[in-house]
Design an enzyme around this catalytic site. Structure first.
Site, PDB file in Angstrom:
ATOM      1  N   GLU A 183       0.916  -1.129  -0.063  1.00 14.05           N
ATOM      2  CA  GLU A 183       0.024  -0.008  -0.023  1.00 14.05           C
ATOM      3  C   GLU A 183       0.956   1.290   0.102  1.00 14.05           C
ATOM      4  OE1 GLU A 183      -3.645   1.839   2.544  1.00 14.05           O
ATOM      5  OE2 GLU A 183      -2.751   0.157   3.311  1.00 14.05           O
ATOM      6  N   ASP A 184       1.912   1.339   0.735  1.00 17.97           N
ATOM      7  CA  ASP A 184       2.635   2.457   1.028  1.00 17.97           C
ATOM      8  C   ASP A 184       4.115   2.629   0.350  1.00 17.97           C
ATOM      9  OD1 ASP A 184       0.495   3.193   2.509  1.00 17.97           O
ATOM     10  OD2 ASP A 184       1.450   2.803   4.369  1.00 17.97           O
TER      11      ASP A 184
END
Length: 261
Positions: free
Chosen positions: A77-78
């Site tokens: 996600e990051d």
């Protein structure tokens, strides 16, 4: 001082899992490189968060795949790390867990894998431990969500220590959000609760600022009736906004039973 990789490796060593240390270290190195200089709102390097999450998982008997997934849980996600890269490096077990954590799959499947659920709980527990730098609306949303979803999940998983700490942290956080206006609206909500009047309670919670986005679990945990504080009131009222059409009826029944005790 926060939880470190040294602490995590010590936990693994103390539990006799010496042979698994290289795989866990590899997951850490990949996560550390991926997150790089990213920082949390507190200013801490971001890697301190997955390390702490992995430590909670390990200290509660989590498997090696769960510990590795905890270290990697935010990389898809990051960061620029992809699912394909995780599959190539760790295989479908660990990579699949990270994918499920990214999609928050633990919310959509009541019988979710216990390892996956434990990582999700550890993630929320560490976020609640470090919630103070967040703005008030985010602290409120996270605390309500913790009470409505994560604490019941912890009880189902029989990790009562996590359930208890999350309850205390969420209720304490909600208590810090008090103001004279909120106290008056809470008084109205409390009166509606004591009358076991779901309609009045719903109206009071609407004024209090309850929202539907958090409240899809339909759970009304009995422990909330005796946990006290703003968190319990917010949780009880919140169930009225859930997707379960019988939530208000069950809430009223629980309140009547509680008054009889």
């Amino acid at each position: 001082m926060g939880y470190t990789m040294g602490d995590l490796l010590r936990t693994l060593s103390d539990s006799g899992r010496h042979g698994d240390i290289p795989q866990v270290w590899n997951a850490y190195e990949i996560a550390k490189r991926a997150h790089g200089r990213q920082r949390r709102v507190s200013g801490d390097l971001y890697i301190t968060h997955p390390v702490a999450v992995a430590g909670i998982v390990a200290s509660h008997g989590g498997t090696i795949p769960a510990i590795c997934a905890a270290l990697l849980h935010d990389v898809i996600e990051d960061t620029r790390v992809t699912s394909n890269q995780l599959h190539a490096e760790f295989g479908p077990g660990i990579a699949g867990m990270v994918e499920d954590l990214t999609l928050d799959a633990v919310r959509s499947e009541r019988s979710a894998d216990p390892g996956l659920a434990l990582v999700a709980l550890a993630d929320r527990l560490h976020n609640m431990r470090t919630i103070s730098p967040l703005r008030a609306p985010r602290r409120q949303r996270a605390s309500l969500d913790t009470l409505v979803f994560h604490v019941p999940l912890a009880h189902r998983l029989q990790v009562t220590g996590i359930a208890t700490e999350m309850t205390e942290l969420a209720c304490a956080t909600l208590d810090t959000l008090d103001s004279p206006g909120i106290r008056e609206r809470r008084r109205r909500m409390t009166q509606a609760m004591r009358r076991a009047d779901p309609r009045s309670a719903a109206e009071a919670v609407a004024a209090f600022g309850g929202g539907a986005a958090l409240l899809g679990s339909g759970a009304v945990p009995e422990w909330a009736l005796v946990s006290g504080g703003a968190g319990a009131l917010a949780l009880l009222a919140a169930t009225l906004f859930g997707r379960d059409p019988r939530a208000a009826e069950r809430l009223a029944a629980l309140l009547r039973a509680h008054r009889r005790d």
